[in-house]
Design an enzyme around this catalytic site. Sequence first.
Site, PDB file in Angstrom:
ATOM      1  N   ASP A 180      39.626  40.468  41.777  1.00 46.84           N
ATOM      2  CA  ASP A 180      40.495  39.606  42.591  1.00 46.84           C
ATOM      3  C   ASP A 180      41.844  40.244  42.907  1.00 46.84           C
ATOM      4  O   ASP A 180      42.613  39.708  43.705  1.00 46.84           O
ATOM      5  CB  ASP A 180      40.788  38.290  41.841  1.00 46.84           C
ATOM      6  CG  ASP A 180      39.605  37.342  41.864  1.00 46.84           C
ATOM      7  OD1 ASP A 180      38.762  37.453  42.773  1.00 46.84           O
ATOM      8  OD2 ASP A 180      39.536  36.486  40.960  1.00 46.84           O
TER       9      ASP A 180
ATOM     10  N   LYS B  99      45.329  31.857  44.003  1.00 45.57           N
ATOM     11  CA  LYS B  99      44.327  31.715  45.075  1.00 45.57           C
ATOM     12  C   LYS B  99      43.318  30.631  44.701  1.00 45.57           C
ATOM     13  O   LYS B  99      43.128  30.309  43.516  1.00 45.57           O
ATOM     14  CB  LYS B  99      43.599  33.037  45.348  1.00 45.57           C
ATOM     15  CG  LYS B  99      42.726  33.576  44.198  1.00 45.57           C
ATOM     16  CD  LYS B  99      41.296  33.097  44.226  1.00 45.57           C
ATOM     17  CE  LYS B  99      40.509  33.579  43.021  1.00 45.57           C
ATOM     18  NZ  LYS B  99      39.643  32.670  42.392  1.00 45.57           N
TER      19      LYS B  99
HETATM   20  O1  C5P Z   1      36.626  41.950  37.948  1.00 45.23           O
HETATM   21  P1  C5P Z   1      36.973  40.936  36.899  1.00 45.23           P
HETATM   22  O2  C5P Z   1      37.478  41.577  35.641  1.00 45.23           O
HETATM   23  O3  C5P Z   1      37.868  39.865  37.388  1.00 45.23           O
HETATM   24  O4  C5P Z   1      35.602  40.219  36.532  1.00 45.23           O
HETATM   25  C1  C5P Z   1      35.461  39.431  35.371  1.00 45.23           C
HETATM   26  C2  C5P Z   1      33.997  39.268  35.052  1.00 45.23           C
HETATM   27  O5  C5P Z   1      33.359  38.466  36.044  1.00 45.23           O
HETATM   28  C3  C5P Z   1      33.196  40.556  35.039  1.00 45.23           C
HETATM   29  O6  C5P Z   1      33.240  41.146  33.769  1.00 45.23           O
HETATM   30  C4  C5P Z   1      31.802  40.076  35.373  1.00 45.23           C
HETATM   31  O7  C5P Z   1      31.187  39.537  34.244  1.00 45.23           O
HETATM   32  C5  C5P Z   1      32.068  38.929  36.341  1.00 45.23           C
HETATM   33  N1  C5P Z   1      32.011  39.345  37.761  1.00 45.23           N
HETATM   34  C6  C5P Z   1      30.790  39.665  38.319  1.00 45.23           C
HETATM   35  N2  C5P Z   1      30.746  40.061  39.625  1.00 45.23           N
HETATM   36  C7  C5P Z   1      31.870  40.091  40.376  1.00 45.23           C
HETATM   37  C8  C5P Z   1      33.115  39.751  39.822  1.00 45.23           C
HETATM   38  C9  C5P Z   1      33.148  39.373  38.506  1.00 45.23           C
HETATM   39  O8  C5P Z   1      29.740  39.630  37.663  1.00 45.23           O
HETATM   40  N3  C5P Z   1      31.784  40.471  41.656  1.00 45.23           N
END
Ligand code: C5P
Length: 317
Positions: free
Chosen positions: A141, A11
Site C-alpha cells: 500500500d 486510505k
Molecule cells: O505488502 P504488505 O506487507 O502490506 O502485505 C501484508 C500481507 O498481506 C502480506 O504478507 C500477504 O500475506 C498479504 N498480501 C497478499 N497479497 C497482496 C498484498 C498483501 O497476499 N497483494
Amino acid sequence: MRSYSLIAPAKINLYLEILGDRPDGYHELVMILQSIELADRIDLRATGTDTILVHCDSPQVPTNQTNLAYRAAELMAKQFPSVFAKFGGVEITIEKQIPVAAGLAGGSTDAAAVLIGLDMMWQLGLTQPELQDLAAQLGSDVPFCLAGGTALATGRGEQLTALPGLDSLYVVLAKDQNLMISTPWAYQTYRAQFGHTYVRDVESLEARAYRVHSGPMVQAIYNKQAVQVGPLLHNDLEKVVLPTTPQVLQLREAFASTGTLGTMMSGSGPTVFALAESEAQAQEIRQKVRAVITDPDVEFWVTRFTNRGIQVVSSVS
Ligand code: C5P
C-alpha cells in the site's frame, strides 16, 4: 537542525478483488483506492547522530525496527549510505490520528511520509518512479500512499493508474478499538477457501483487471457521479472476515440500515465505512449507528475524500 512536518492521509478501498496467486507468495489484486482526510502528522528532525529514533503518541504503535516508518528510514539509509553518513540520523515523531491495524494503511502512509521527508532532508531529488520503487519494497500500500488521491491498483497493489478525484463525498468510519485483524491471516484464509477460483494464466488476469478498469465504478468516477459509487463498493476479504468477526458484521449491518450511499469493510478490516453526500448526512449516519451500537469501545470518525497524498506542511533547513 533540518526539520520537516508532513501530513499522511489514510486510505479506504472502494473496490478490492482478489484474482489469483503470485510467484512471490502475494496475491494478484485489482483495487480502487481512495485517500481520505483523516491523517497522521509526521515530524522529521535531523539529529546529527548515526541512529534512527521513532516516537509515537499511541501506545499501540511499536517504536522499534518493526515500525514501518522506522523501516522506511532504514531503507533510505541503506540505499544512500554516503548521504546518511553526511547528514546523519533522524528522529521521527508520529502523531497518530489513523486507527492502528485497521485496514486504513496507517503504517503505510507514515512510511510514505518518511520517504518523501528524507528525500528532501537529504537533498536526494529522487524521481517519482524511484520513490515508488522504494515504497514498493516496504509494503503493497505504500506506493499508493505516496501519490494519494484516487487510483486503480493492480499487481500486488503497487501498480497504479491515477483516476480523477471524487472529493465531494464524505465518509463515516467505525472501528472497535479492541479488534485487530491480521492482514496475512485474511489473505491466507481467503486462499484456503477460494483458492480453487483463482485465475492462473496471465491473459485471464489481464482480462479481469481490464474488466474493472473499463467497468461501472471507474466510469462513475470519470463521470463524477459520486453517488453511483456507493452501490458498487466491493471487497472480497469481507467473505472471510464477516463470518468470523461478529463485531464487523454487526457494524456492517448497522450502517446498511441507515440509508447510506454504500457501506463496506476497508482492506482486511476491521474498519467499516459508509459513504455520504454531505457532512450533515454523514453525522446523521454516525448517530443512527451509534444508537444501535452503544459499546464505548467502538469509535467513529467523520471525514471526507481527498485528492491529496503526502503533504509537506512546514520545513526548516
Ligand atoms: O505488502 P504488505 O506487507 O502490506 O502485505 C501484508 C500481507 O498481506 C502480506 O504478507 C500477504 O500475506 C498479504 N498480501 C497478499 N497479497 C497482496 C498484498 C498483501 O497476499 N497483494
